[in-house]
Motif scaffolding. Structure first.
Motif, PDB file in Angstrom:
ATOM      1  N   TYR A 197      -2.242  34.934 -37.724  1.00 37.70           N
ATOM      2  CA  TYR A 197      -1.169  35.152 -36.761  1.00 37.70           C
ATOM      3  C   TYR A 197       0.052  35.705 -37.500  1.00 37.70           C
ATOM      4  O   TYR A 197       0.945  34.958 -37.894  1.00 37.70           O
ATOM      5  CB  TYR A 197      -0.823  33.837 -36.042  1.00 37.70           C
ATOM      6  CG  TYR A 197       0.042  34.033 -34.825  1.00 37.70           C
ATOM      7  CD1 TYR A 197      -0.528  34.264 -33.578  1.00 37.70           C
ATOM      8  CD2 TYR A 197       1.421  34.020 -34.917  1.00 37.70           C
ATOM      9  CE1 TYR A 197       0.260  34.455 -32.460  1.00 37.70           C
ATOM     10  CE2 TYR A 197       2.219  34.213 -33.807  1.00 37.70           C
ATOM     11  CZ  TYR A 197       1.628  34.421 -32.585  1.00 37.70           C
ATOM     12  OH  TYR A 197       2.411  34.622 -31.470  1.00 37.70           O
ATOM     13  N   PRO A 198       0.081  37.022 -37.721  1.00 39.91           N
ATOM     14  CA  PRO A 198       1.210  37.630 -38.449  1.00 39.91           C
ATOM     15  C   PRO A 198       2.533  37.418 -37.714  1.00 39.91           C
ATOM     16  O   PRO A 198       2.577  37.348 -36.482  1.00 39.91           O
ATOM     17  CB  PRO A 198       0.859  39.113 -38.493  1.00 39.91           C
ATOM     18  CG  PRO A 198      -0.585  39.205 -38.164  1.00 39.91           C
ATOM     19  CD  PRO A 198      -0.914  38.015 -37.337  1.00 39.91           C
ATOM     20  N   SER A 199       3.601  37.326 -38.455  1.00 42.35           N
ATOM     21  CA  SER A 199       4.909  37.079 -37.847  1.00 42.35           C
ATOM     22  C   SER A 199       5.337  38.209 -36.910  1.00 42.35           C
ATOM     23  O   SER A 199       6.126  37.982 -35.993  1.00 42.35           O
ATOM     24  CB  SER A 199       5.966  36.821 -38.913  1.00 42.35           C
ATOM     25  OG  SER A 199       5.959  37.808 -39.891  1.00 42.35           O
ATOM     26  N   PHE A 200       4.816  39.409 -37.085  1.00 37.62           N
ATOM     27  CA  PHE A 200       5.146  40.494 -36.156  1.00 37.62           C
ATOM     28  C   PHE A 200       4.629  40.201 -34.744  1.00 37.62           C
ATOM     29  O   PHE A 200       5.167  40.719 -33.768  1.00 37.62           O
ATOM     30  CB  PHE A 200       4.590  41.832 -36.646  1.00 37.62           C
ATOM     31  CG  PHE A 200       5.299  42.383 -37.854  1.00 37.62           C
ATOM     32  CD1 PHE A 200       6.684  42.545 -37.863  1.00 37.62           C
ATOM     33  CD2 PHE A 200       4.597  42.746 -38.988  1.00 37.62           C
ATOM     34  CE1 PHE A 200       7.346  43.052 -38.977  1.00 37.62           C
ATOM     35  CE2 PHE A 200       5.243  43.257 -40.101  1.00 37.62           C
ATOM     36  CZ  PHE A 200       6.622  43.406 -40.105  1.00 37.62           C
ATOM     37  N   PHE A 201       3.598  39.379 -34.615  1.00 36.25           N
ATOM     38  CA  PHE A 201       3.115  38.993 -33.283  1.00 36.25           C
ATOM     39  C   PHE A 201       4.233  38.313 -32.494  1.00 36.25           C
ATOM     40  O   PHE A 201       4.391  38.555 -31.302  1.00 36.25           O
ATOM     41  CB  PHE A 201       1.918  38.051 -33.375  1.00 36.25           C
ATOM     42  CG  PHE A 201       0.598  38.722 -33.653  1.00 36.25           C
ATOM     43  CD1 PHE A 201       0.483  40.088 -33.855  1.00 36.25           C
ATOM     44  CD2 PHE A 201      -0.561  37.965 -33.696  1.00 36.25           C
ATOM     45  CE1 PHE A 201      -0.736  40.684 -34.107  1.00 36.25           C
ATOM     46  CE2 PHE A 201      -1.793  38.553 -33.938  1.00 36.25           C
ATOM     47  CZ  PHE A 201      -1.876  39.914 -34.141  1.00 36.25           C
TER      48      PHE A 201
ATOM     49  N   LYS B 153      13.079  46.075 -36.278  1.00 34.71           N
ATOM     50  CA  LYS B 153      14.191  46.049 -37.236  1.00 34.71           C
ATOM     51  C   LYS B 153      15.266  45.053 -36.812  1.00 34.71           C
ATOM     52  O   LYS B 153      15.750  44.258 -37.622  1.00 34.71           O
ATOM     53  CB  LYS B 153      14.808  47.443 -37.389  1.00 34.71           C
ATOM     54  CG  LYS B 153      13.959  48.377 -38.206  1.00 34.71           C
ATOM     55  CD  LYS B 153      14.589  49.748 -38.315  1.00 34.71           C
ATOM     56  CE  LYS B 153      13.662  50.673 -39.075  1.00 34.71           C
ATOM     57  NZ  LYS B 153      14.139  52.040 -39.129  1.00 34.71           N
ATOM     58  N   ASP B 154      15.657  45.089 -35.539  1.00 33.32           N
ATOM     59  CA  ASP B 154      16.705  44.191 -35.043  1.00 33.32           C
ATOM     60  C   ASP B 154      16.276  42.725 -35.122  1.00 33.32           C
ATOM     61  O   ASP B 154      17.087  41.858 -35.439  1.00 33.32           O
ATOM     62  CB  ASP B 154      17.085  44.538 -33.601  1.00 33.32           C
ATOM     63  CG  ASP B 154      17.829  45.860 -33.491  1.00 33.32           C
ATOM     64  OD1 ASP B 154      18.206  46.435 -34.539  1.00 33.32           O
ATOM     65  OD2 ASP B 154      18.017  46.329 -32.351  1.00 33.32           O
ATOM     66  N   THR B 155      15.022  42.448 -34.843  1.00 35.52           N
ATOM     67  CA  THR B 155      14.519  41.079 -34.871  1.00 35.52           C
ATOM     68  C   THR B 155      14.484  40.531 -36.294  1.00 35.52           C
ATOM     69  O   THR B 155      14.690  39.337 -36.510  1.00 35.52           O
ATOM     70  CB  THR B 155      13.112  41.013 -34.250  1.00 35.52           C
ATOM     71  OG1 THR B 155      13.158  41.563 -32.933  1.00 35.52           O
ATOM     72  CG2 THR B 155      12.603  39.585 -34.163  1.00 35.52           C
ATOM     73  N   ASN B 156      14.227  41.383 -37.258  1.00 37.62           N
ATOM     74  CA  ASN B 156      14.044  40.936 -38.642  1.00 37.62           C
ATOM     75  C   ASN B 156      15.225  41.246 -39.554  1.00 37.62           C
ATOM     76  O   ASN B 156      15.108  41.094 -40.770  1.00 37.62           O
ATOM     77  CB  ASN B 156      12.773  41.575 -39.212  1.00 37.62           C
ATOM     78  CG  ASN B 156      11.537  40.995 -38.588  1.00 37.62           C
ATOM     79  OD1 ASN B 156      11.151  39.873 -38.899  1.00 37.62           O
ATOM     80  ND2 ASN B 156      10.910  41.740 -37.693  1.00 37.62           N
TER      81      ASN B 156
ATOM     82  N   PHE C 215      10.468  51.255 -43.792  1.00 39.88           N
ATOM     83  CA  PHE C 215      10.689  52.652 -44.131  1.00 39.88           C
ATOM     84  C   PHE C 215      10.092  53.466 -42.994  1.00 39.88           C
ATOM     85  O   PHE C 215       8.870  53.473 -42.820  1.00 39.88           O
ATOM     86  CB  PHE C 215      10.043  53.019 -45.471  1.00 39.88           C
ATOM     87  CG  PHE C 215      10.256  54.453 -45.849  1.00 39.88           C
ATOM     88  CD1 PHE C 215      11.472  54.873 -46.351  1.00 39.88           C
ATOM     89  CD2 PHE C 215       9.249  55.386 -45.679  1.00 39.88           C
ATOM     90  CE1 PHE C 215      11.688  56.206 -46.686  1.00 39.88           C
ATOM     91  CE2 PHE C 215       9.452  56.721 -46.014  1.00 39.88           C
ATOM     92  CZ  PHE C 215      10.672  57.121 -46.516  1.00 39.88           C
ATOM     93  N   GLY C 216      10.936  54.088 -42.192  1.00 37.40           N
ATOM     94  CA  GLY C 216      10.448  54.856 -41.041  1.00 37.40           C
ATOM     95  C   GLY C 216       9.742  53.945 -40.061  1.00 37.40           C
ATOM     96  O   GLY C 216      10.304  52.979 -39.573  1.00 37.40           O
ATOM     97  N   SER C 217       8.489  54.251 -39.791  1.00 36.62           N
ATOM     98  CA  SER C 217       7.691  53.471 -38.835  1.00 36.62           C
ATOM     99  C   SER C 217       6.781  52.461 -39.520  1.00 36.62           C
ATOM    100  O   SER C 217       5.860  51.936 -38.918  1.00 36.62           O
ATOM    101  CB  SER C 217       6.841  54.420 -37.979  1.00 36.62           C
ATOM    102  OG  SER C 217       7.675  55.210 -37.161  1.00 36.62           O
ATOM    103  N   THR C 218       7.050  52.181 -40.782  1.00 32.00           N
ATOM    104  CA  THR C 218       6.284  51.186 -41.537  1.00 32.00           C
ATOM    105  C   THR C 218       7.181  49.982 -41.794  1.00 32.00           C
ATOM    106  O   THR C 218       8.291  50.129 -42.300  1.00 32.00           O
ATOM    107  CB  THR C 218       5.787  51.773 -42.870  1.00 32.00           C
ATOM    108  OG1 THR C 218       4.990  52.927 -42.605  1.00 32.00           O
ATOM    109  CG2 THR C 218       4.960  50.762 -43.638  1.00 32.00           C
ATOM    110  N   HIS C 219       6.686  48.807 -41.423  1.00 25.52           N
ATOM    111  CA  HIS C 219       7.440  47.565 -41.560  1.00 25.52           C
ATOM    112  C   HIS C 219       6.614  46.595 -42.398  1.00 25.52           C
ATOM    113  O   HIS C 219       5.402  46.475 -42.204  1.00 25.52           O
ATOM    114  CB  HIS C 219       7.723  46.970 -40.181  1.00 25.52           C
ATOM    115  CG  HIS C 219       8.405  47.936 -39.268  1.00 25.52           C
ATOM    116  ND1 HIS C 219       9.771  48.012 -39.131  1.00 25.52           N
ATOM    117  CD2 HIS C 219       7.903  48.906 -38.455  1.00 25.52           C
ATOM    118  CE1 HIS C 219      10.079  48.974 -38.265  1.00 25.52           C
ATOM    119  NE2 HIS C 219       8.963  49.530 -37.852  1.00 25.52           N
ATOM    120  N   LEU C 220       7.288  45.890 -43.310  1.00 29.45           N
ATOM    121  CA  LEU C 220       6.593  44.988 -44.231  1.00 29.45           C
ATOM    122  C   LEU C 220       7.200  43.594 -44.203  1.00 29.45           C
ATOM    123  O   LEU C 220       8.430  43.456 -44.129  1.00 29.45           O
ATOM    124  CB  LEU C 220       6.666  45.517 -45.662  1.00 29.45           C
ATOM    125  CG  LEU C 220       6.098  46.909 -45.903  1.00 29.45           C
ATOM    126  CD1 LEU C 220       6.528  47.426 -47.266  1.00 29.45           C
ATOM    127  CD2 LEU C 220       4.588  46.873 -45.806  1.00 29.45           C
TER     128      LEU C 220
END
Length: 143
Positions: free
Chosen positions: A107-111, A63-66, A75-80
């Motif tokens: 290479y998803p941005s969450f990586f 959350k803080d990074t994005n 939403f909760g533990s789901t990030h999109l």
């Protein structure tokens, strides 16, 4: 669509497998493919290899990074991530045992958000792909 499972590997297992990650992949794949009758055995094996994911810390990090990213929602533990400019649609689910990423990119941005966390091992069981996240570098074609 790629489905990545990310595990937080115990340090001692990392030291044994860092030069031969295919052995770790085979172990995790065997647990992944276990039938329901062997769930207790699978849990015991998994517990010896992996650590529990600190969900609260991981959720906060993502959350803080994005926070400034307009393509991000949670939403909760789901990030999109729905980034139409870069043609990326990615969903990250944070569980106690692992992270699960479904993405239309290799290479998803969450990586990038997670790459500094040590001992994260990524598996794509469908495509038989695996790697330690810290060993992968992303190079953009945009300069």
């Amino acid at each position: 669509m790629r489905i990545y499972y990310i595990f937080l590997i115990r340090k001692e297992i990392y030291e044994i497998t860092k030069n031969k990650p295919e052995n770790l992949y085979k172990l995790l794949e065997s647990i992944y493919l276990l039938n329901n009758d062997d769930v207790v055995l699978g849990f015991k094996m998994f517990d010896k290899i992996c650590k529990t994911i600190p969900k609260k810390n991981f959720n906060k990090l993502i959350k803080d990074t994005n926070i400034e990213n307009i393509s991000y929602s949670s939403f909760g533990s789901t990030h999109l991530i729905n980034d139409f400019l870069n043609n990326e649609t990615t969903k990250l689910l944070i569980n106690n045992s692992h992270l699960k990423i479904k993405s239309n990119t290799f290479y998803p941005s969450f990586f990038r958000d997670l790459e500094n966390i040590p001992y994260l091992f990524v598996c794509d069981f469908i495509n038989m792909d695996y790697f330690y996240l810290k060993n992968v570098s992303y190079k953009s074609c945009v300069r």
